[in-house]
Scaffold this motif. Sequence first.
Motif, mmCIF file in Angstrom:
data_model
loop_
_atom_site.group_PDB
_atom_site.id
_atom_site.type_symbol
_atom_site.label_atom_id
_atom_site.label_comp_id
_atom_site.label_asym_id
_atom_site.label_seq_id
_atom_site.Cartn_x
_atom_site.Cartn_y
_atom_site.Cartn_z
ATOM 1 N N THR A 1 10.727 9.197 -51.818
ATOM 2 C CA THR A 1 10.968 10.633 -51.890
ATOM 3 C C THR A 1 11.121 11.020 -53.354
ATOM 4 O O THR A 1 11.452 10.172 -54.198
ATOM 5 N N HIS A 2 10.869 12.260 -53.661
ATOM 6 C CA HIS A 2 10.909 12.689 -55.059
ATOM 7 C C HIS A 2 12.322 13.020 -55.542
ATOM 8 O O HIS A 2 12.652 12.793 -56.703
ATOM 9 N N PHE A 3 13.156 13.581 -54.631
ATOM 10 C CA PHE A 3 14.490 14.028 -55.047
ATOM 11 C C PHE A 3 15.522 13.650 -53.994
ATOM 12 O O PHE A 3 15.266 13.745 -52.790
ATOM 13 N N ILE A 4 16.717 13.259 -54.457
ATOM 14 C CA ILE A 4 17.855 12.996 -53.582
ATOM 15 C C ILE A 4 19.055 13.725 -54.176
ATOM 16 O O ILE A 4 19.360 13.590 -55.364
ATOM 17 N N CYS A 5 19.749 14.514 -53.345
ATOM 18 C CA CYS A 5 20.884 15.300 -53.845
ATOM 19 C C CYS A 5 21.697 15.818 -52.667
ATOM 20 O O CYS A 5 21.420 15.497 -51.507
ATOM 21 N N VAL B 1 18.950 15.063 -44.179
ATOM 22 C CA VAL B 1 17.644 15.581 -43.786
ATOM 23 C C VAL B 1 16.610 15.316 -44.870
ATOM 24 O O VAL B 1 16.936 15.081 -46.033
ATOM 25 N N LYS B 2 15.354 15.403 -44.445
ATOM 26 C CA LYS B 2 14.229 15.285 -45.363
ATOM 27 C C LYS B 2 13.371 16.528 -45.229
ATOM 28 O O LYS B 2 13.030 16.937 -44.119
ATOM 29 N N ALA B 3 13.040 17.136 -46.353
ATOM 30 C CA ALA B 3 12.243 18.358 -46.347
ATOM 31 C C ALA B 3 11.088 18.205 -47.323
ATOM 32 O O ALA B 3 11.121 17.359 -48.227
ATOM 33 N N THR B 4 10.085 19.034 -47.127
ATOM 34 C CA THR B 4 8.911 19.032 -47.998
ATOM 35 C C THR B 4 8.709 20.418 -48.571
ATOM 36 O O THR B 4 8.742 21.413 -47.846
ATOM 37 N N ILE B 5 8.532 20.483 -49.893
ATOM 38 C CA ILE B 5 8.179 21.730 -50.565
ATOM 39 C C ILE B 5 6.871 21.470 -51.309
ATOM 40 O O ILE B 5 6.862 20.760 -52.322
ATOM 41 N N GLY B 6 5.792 22.027 -50.789
ATOM 42 C CA GLY B 6 4.495 21.750 -51.373
ATOM 43 C C GLY B 6 4.186 20.272 -51.262
ATOM 44 O O GLY B 6 4.221 19.691 -50.168
ATOM 45 N N SER B 7 3.960 19.617 -52.391
ATOM 46 C CA SER B 7 3.642 18.186 -52.404
ATOM 47 C C SER B 7 4.866 17.321 -52.695
ATOM 48 O O SER B 7 4.740 16.108 -52.853
ATOM 49 N N VAL C 1 15.358 14.554 -50.031
ATOM 50 C CA VAL C 1 16.334 14.051 -49.075
ATOM 51 C C VAL C 1 17.696 14.530 -49.544
ATOM 52 O O VAL C 1 18.069 14.311 -50.693
ATOM 53 N N TYR C 2 18.421 15.216 -48.674
ATOM 54 C CA TYR C 2 19.723 15.740 -49.092
ATOM 55 C C TYR C 2 20.692 15.760 -47.916
ATOM 56 O O TYR C 2 20.293 15.713 -46.749
ATOM 57 N N SER C 3 21.967 15.808 -48.248
ATOM 58 C CA SER C 3 23.015 15.866 -47.228
ATOM 59 C C SER C 3 23.665 17.238 -47.269
ATOM 60 O O SER C 3 23.759 17.864 -48.331
ATOM 61 N N GLY C 4 24.110 17.710 -46.114
ATOM 62 C CA GLY C 4 24.771 19.006 -46.031
ATOM 63 C C GLY C 4 25.875 18.985 -45.005
ATOM 64 O O GLY C 4 25.739 18.389 -43.925
ATOM 65 N N GLU C 5 26.992 19.622 -45.337
ATOM 66 C CA GLU C 5 28.119 19.699 -44.410
ATOM 67 C C GLU C 5 27.770 20.599 -43.234
ATOM 68 O O GLU C 5 27.141 21.635 -43.401
ATOM 69 N N VAL C 6 28.187 20.198 -42.046
ATOM 70 C CA VAL C 6 27.904 20.946 -40.822
ATOM 71 C C VAL C 6 29.226 21.374 -40.191
ATOM 72 O O VAL C 6 30.081 20.531 -39.905
ATOM 73 N N ASP C 7 29.383 22.677 -39.946
ATOM 74 C CA ASP C 7 30.616 23.170 -39.325
ATOM 75 C C ASP C 7 30.672 22.824 -37.846
ATOM 76 O O ASP C 7 31.718 22.431 -37.334
ATOM 77 N N ALA C 8 29.564 23.018 -37.132
ATOM 78 C CA ALA C 8 29.580 22.778 -35.693
ATOM 79 C C ALA C 8 28.167 22.722 -35.134
ATOM 80 O O ALA C 8 27.205 23.152 -35.777
#
Length: 237
Positions: A93-97, A188-194, A198-205
């Motif tokens: 993956t190109h970015f992790i944050c 999660v893993k997302a794609t923007i263009g090419s 991969v990033y993490s996010g807090e989930v309330d519910a």
Amino acid sequence: MARFNTDIGRFDYPNSGLNRPEELGCFSLDINREFHDDTSQRKYFIKPSNYDNVSFDLTKGYEGMVKRDEFKDEQIDHLLKWINNHELGNMQTHFICRRGLLNRLMRTMYAKKDDWKFAVSLHKGTYYLCECPTDQSLAKIKHMMGEKDDEMCGWGYKFEQYLTASSADSDPTPDLQYNNCETFYTVVKATIGSHTLVYSGEVDAVSTDEPFGEHYVEFKTITHSALQRNSFKRYKL
């Protein structure tokens, strides 16, 4: 006391090249901010029976609230633990944050008075991004440590207790001690263009309401004023 309101937004970006993120996994942090590779802190949204007319005491139990150390910078340590546990050390993956970093970056045009500083490390073709504290961000934390501001920050966590439970068929337990330490994160893993992220996010519910099926939800509390609502829409939504 709290009034209950809801805003449901669905977002599509037909021309941006941004796809719907794919969930790779999740993890939890306990009351001591210790990492657990499980769903132990996942909560489910429980819709109040009197949905249009509720009254919540958001100061209930405030005196015993367990608070995280806002000056402790956890960076992406927990996300890296999850990646290591799942033997994804060579993840292509190109970015992790963290999602918060992307949030701050993408709202730059709308919050021009807010500064930010990122640290970036390149390792085997992947950029690892972390947000660094600035004088402005540290000053904001110190300002919010006043008794009244601190109490207002606690409203959101108590609000979540009134609306969530450990399973979809159980009841909320707002009488329990509440804290801002226990959290549930999605990876999660997302794609923007090419490019891939991969990033993490807090989930309330998690909500199981129709017509969307099972999905994640975010809770926000604001004072009921035109200024607050405008600020909420501009900087949060």
